[in-house]
Design an enzyme around this catalytic site. Structure first.
Site, PDB file in Angstrom:
ATOM      1  N   ASP A   1     -48.480 104.129  84.181  1.00  0.00           N
ATOM      2  CA  ASP A   1     -47.539 103.896  85.264  1.00  0.00           C
ATOM      3  C   ASP A   1     -46.127 103.849  84.686  1.00  0.00           C
ATOM      4  O   ASP A   1     -45.783 102.933  83.942  1.00  0.00           O
ATOM      5  CB  ASP A   1     -47.899 102.554  85.942  1.00  0.00           C
ATOM      6  CG  ASP A   1     -46.958 102.209  87.086  1.00  0.00           C
ATOM      7  OD1 ASP A   1     -46.170 103.078  87.488  1.00  0.00           O
ATOM      8  OD2 ASP A   1     -47.010 101.064  87.563  1.00  0.00           O
TER       9      ASP A   1
ATOM     10  N   ASP B   1     -42.494 103.429  85.761  1.00  0.00           N
ATOM     11  CA  ASP B   1     -41.655 103.042  86.894  1.00  0.00           C
ATOM     12  C   ASP B   1     -40.191 103.219  86.504  1.00  0.00           C
ATOM     13  O   ASP B   1     -39.729 102.623  85.526  1.00  0.00           O
ATOM     14  CB  ASP B   1     -41.962 101.567  87.232  1.00  0.00           C
ATOM     15  CG  ASP B   1     -41.454 101.188  88.604  1.00  0.00           C
ATOM     16  OD1 ASP B   1     -40.393 101.717  89.001  1.00  0.00           O
ATOM     17  OD2 ASP B   1     -42.105 100.376  89.273  1.00  0.00           O
TER      18      ASP B   1
ATOM     19  N   ASP C   1     -46.054 100.664  82.230  1.00  0.00           N
ATOM     20  CA  ASP C   1     -46.535  99.337  82.617  1.00  0.00           C
ATOM     21  C   ASP C   1     -47.925  99.152  82.008  1.00  0.00           C
ATOM     22  O   ASP C   1     -48.925  99.680  82.516  1.00  0.00           O
ATOM     23  CB  ASP C   1     -46.574  99.219  84.147  1.00  0.00           C
ATOM     24  CG  ASP C   1     -46.977  97.822  84.607  1.00  0.00           C
ATOM     25  OD1 ASP C   1     -47.472  97.038  83.764  1.00  0.00           O
ATOM     26  OD2 ASP C   1     -46.809  97.518  85.791  1.00  0.00           O
TER      27      ASP C   1
END
Lengths: 296, 447
Positions: free
Chosen positions: A64, A66, A245
């Site tokens: 992930d 972001d 993440d």
């Protein structure tokens, strides 16, 4: 589809309805029309009994990225903008390179999540891996630790080691680490506060980073000084862990925003990215009803 | 050429030897041939009768004792155990391997310290036995073992998932290209020669891969197979009646470990175990004590707090001493565990939002498991060893699993684990108190 858990946000405060299972997409569609949730999620895991997250079978390997949480952003915006979304996509591209070229993984997909990107790997070889292996992959692809620089020719006691800095080794983890360090250094604004990197060191890095554009690592290290160079790469290695993440990658039972659903907080579509080279979320992921607003 | 079963007793040849020659009837009987071979081993210390194993049972115990003493005893002498590297004893060695592995599998859990020590000792034995060989012989032996252990020509990194998952090997130690682990020099040069500048590619291969990586893989795979073998025996034990000799040897192995750990640990080591000093807890633990919200609370309580509090109270020097102790080695009747440690963990669980046990009551069982007492409601002595006593999470792991709790202060820069923070802060607090007292004494003397 019927092996995954689905989750919904009915109140606009995060997923509050989980353990849902759908036999096919028609039933899911009907549910969505009837309940009109704020957000829709599905598990990365496949279960024999998804209605109670029971008897785990396998999980996608996920990264992930972001845009809002990138450790170094050249835009300094408050949320996400064109610049940091583009930087997130560059990182996604470099992680995919390692997953495919080094680790030989196939069936790698990119999803625009609304505020960043999910890399979702459905290669059967990766889907059985436990959290510890996923944690090692995560550290490998993000360059999260400074590789050793002392090597021994044989496993014999009393040998003198060969000293090799990461940038002199163009293969394996050292090469990935060099690539990540270079990315971070070239994207620094000079305003950052980074553990182990004091303002004077940061200033010297900014002054000399042009050497890295020409791959002159030896000259760069000389300008910085060997002791300070170690502080620099150790400090950046810690930052690198924030590129992805980590919790999402090691959690085998995570639910992720469902591609094709809406990110209600930012009014963007969560969608599959077919070509990361020319994907522009601000063109392709804006829903029709937003586009039709006067102020858009 | 050394027999491959001297390094890998679980090989087909090793299994055959045990089938043909392994008998459990005479394990404790004096074996003159064994003693003769030990006494005539080059450099073997024979000054004391106790250095000579007189039966297969004693040889089996010596194998374990050697490893623990080598690791923890400052007075360890290699020549007391030189016979363990003597290939003339290979048949005895293979049989003793099976005796030890089966005794441990029957008497203890696969996660027990008895299992872990035995698996580690096998890895160390392989390493030391390889070091006695000439370079060529060593290469040939490793190549032969690698062929036995890996069926395919190409080794995909995911086929080592078990080794990676149990941390016996690290992904970054391997040179991987398109998923294949590169072991062969020609293969390395074909793939990477064009990328290597300012260095001789052949030498780069020798430095990065050479025989080291092959040996590492062989070593760790044998350790993993040993672990799997113990687990298999443990699973079978409920269906088959165990031989009394194996039960007896299991008890003796456990006794050997307990006796020999005293070399290093001295029940807690240099950093003494004492009552909790909550004010010396690091920020991540203080934050957990204050309560954690859903999403992080399970990991915070079960993984972070349980290991931190149990080691902080009972064994704060674990990273310095490294002796593999059980809770009952330090808290015999589990009084401290039940009256000081668990109440604090439960209090932190209650402070969570929502309180952890209200909607996740099974997490109490997981807490017991992380203390080494298996998946049960409360720790009980007879269940100890059913699971592993987890050591405190490192700061690096906390950053991955629980980033919201990591709010470092000045002292955090000096440490890599919350337990080290606790020891450091206790020491700093003690220093500051001593300085204060000295100053007060000076003042009162001045008056």
């Amino acid at each position: 589809m019927n092996k995954r858990e689905f989750g919904f946000d009915h109140l606009g405060r995060g997923p509050n309805d989980r353990y849902r299972v759908f036999k096919n997409s028609d039933l899911l569609r009907k549910f969505l029309r009837y309940r009109a949730p704020f957000a829709v999620y599905s598990s990365v895991a496949f279960y024999k009994k998804p209605w109670k997250r029971g008897e785990w079978l396998k999980s996608e390997l996920v990264f992930d990225v972001d845009a809002k949480d990138l450790p170094v952003r050249s835009c300094n915006c408050d949320s996400v903008c064109e610049i940091c979304l583009d930087e997130a996509l560059q990182i996604v591209g470099s992680i995919i390179d390692v997953l495919k070229e080094d680790l030989g993984l196939k069936n790698v997909h990119v999803i625009y999540s609304g505020r960043g990107y999910h890399i979702r790997v459905l290669d059967p070889a990766a889907m059985q891996l436990n959290s510890e292996v996923r944690s090692q992959i995560l550290k490998y692809v993000s360059g999260a630790f400074n590789p050793k620089n002392r090597y021994y020719m044989e496993s014999l006691p009393g040998q003198k080691p060969y000293e090799l800095e990461h940038f002199t080794i163009p293969v394996g983890y050292s090469a990935v680490f060099t690539d990540r360090i270079k990315y971070i250094i070239l994207h620094l604004t000079g305003e950052e506060e980074i553990d182990q990197i004091n303002p004077r060191l940061l200033k010297d890095v900014m002054q000399n980073r042009h050497f890295l554009e020409e791959e002159k690592w030896g000259l760069f290290k000389n300008k910085i000084g060997p002791r300070r160079y170690k502080n620099l790469v150790d400090g950046i290695a810690k930052l690198n862990l924030g590129l992805v993440d980590a919790k999402v990658s090691i959690d085998l039972k995570r639910i992720l925003r469902l591609p094709t659903s809406l990110h209600s907080k930012v009014s963007m579509k969560c969608m599959k990215v077919d070509n990361i080279e020319n994907f522009d979320p601000l063109k392709e992921a804006v829903p029709k009803f937003v586009r039709e607003r006067k102020e858009f | 050429m050394v027999s491959s079963y001297f390094l890998y007793p679980l090989s087909d040849e090793g299994e055959q030897i045990v089938r043909q020659q392994g008998s459990l009837e005479n394990l404790f009987l004096e074996d003159k041939d064994l003693m003769d071979l030990v006494i005539h081993t080059k450099s073997q210390n024979i000054s004391n009768d106790s250095y000579i194993p007189k039966s297969l049972a004693e040889y089996t115990l010596k194998r374990v004792e050697w490893y623990v003493r080598k690791k923890y005893d400052k007075e360890y002498e290699h020549n007391d155990y030189a016979f363990l590297l003597n290939p003339e004893l290979e048949i005895y060695d293979v049989i003793s391997f099976y005796i030890a592995a089966q005794s441990i599998g029957i008497n203890f859990n696969p996660n027990s310290r008895e299992s872990r020590v035995f698996i580690e000792s096998q890895g160390q034995l392989i390493q030391e036995r390889l070091e006695t060989l000439s370079k060529t012989l060593r290469e040939e032996t490793i190549a032969k073992l690698l062929n036995q252990l890996i069926a395919a020509d190409n080794l995909h990194w995911t086929s080592l998932a078990e080794l990676l998952g149990s941390k016996k090997i690290n992904l970054s130690h391997l040179i991987i290209d398109k998923g294949q682990i590169i072991l062969d020099k020609k293969d390395f040069l074909d793939r990477f020669e064009h990328k290597i500048e300012d260095r001789i590619p052949e030498k780069m291969y020798d430095i990065l891969i050479g025989d080291k990586i092959k040996e590492l893989i062989v070593n760790r795979m044998i350790m993993q197979n040993t672990e799997n073998y113990i687990s298999k025996v443990h699973e079978m034990v409920s269906n088959v009646e165990a031989h009394p000799s194996l039960i007896q040897i299991g008890a003796k192995i456990s006794k050997t470990l307990t006796e020999n750990y005293s070399y290093s640990s001295n029940q807690g080591g240099d950093i003494k175990a004492s009552k909790f000093q909550v004010e010396a807890f690091p920020p991540c633990i203080q934050n957990t004590m204050d309560g954690v919200s859903a999403g992080n609370r399970n990991d915070a309580i079960v993984l972070l707090m349980t290991s931190f509090l149990s080691y902080a109270r009972l064994y704060p020097s674990v990273f310095k001493n490294k002796a593999d102790l059980k809770i009952s080695d330090l808290d015999k009747g589990l009084k401290i565990t039940t009256t000081e440690i668990l109440p604090l963990i439960y209090e932190a669980a209650q402070n969570c939002n929502p309180p952890l046990f209200e909607d996740d009551p099974q997490e109490k069982l997981n807490i017991t498991a992380k203390l080494g007492f298996g998946v049960h409601e409360t720790p009980e002595l007879d269940k100890e060893g059913e699971s592993k006593w987890y050591t405190p999470m490192s700061c690096e792991k906390i950053k991955i699993h629980l980033p919201v709790l990591c709010q470092p202060d000045e002292n955090c820069k000096k440490i890599g684990n919350p337990l080290s923070y606790y020891n450091l802060k206790k020491w700093l607090m003690k220093q500051s108190m001593t300085n204060q007292q000295t100053e007060n004494t000076k003042k009162s003397e001045g008056n």
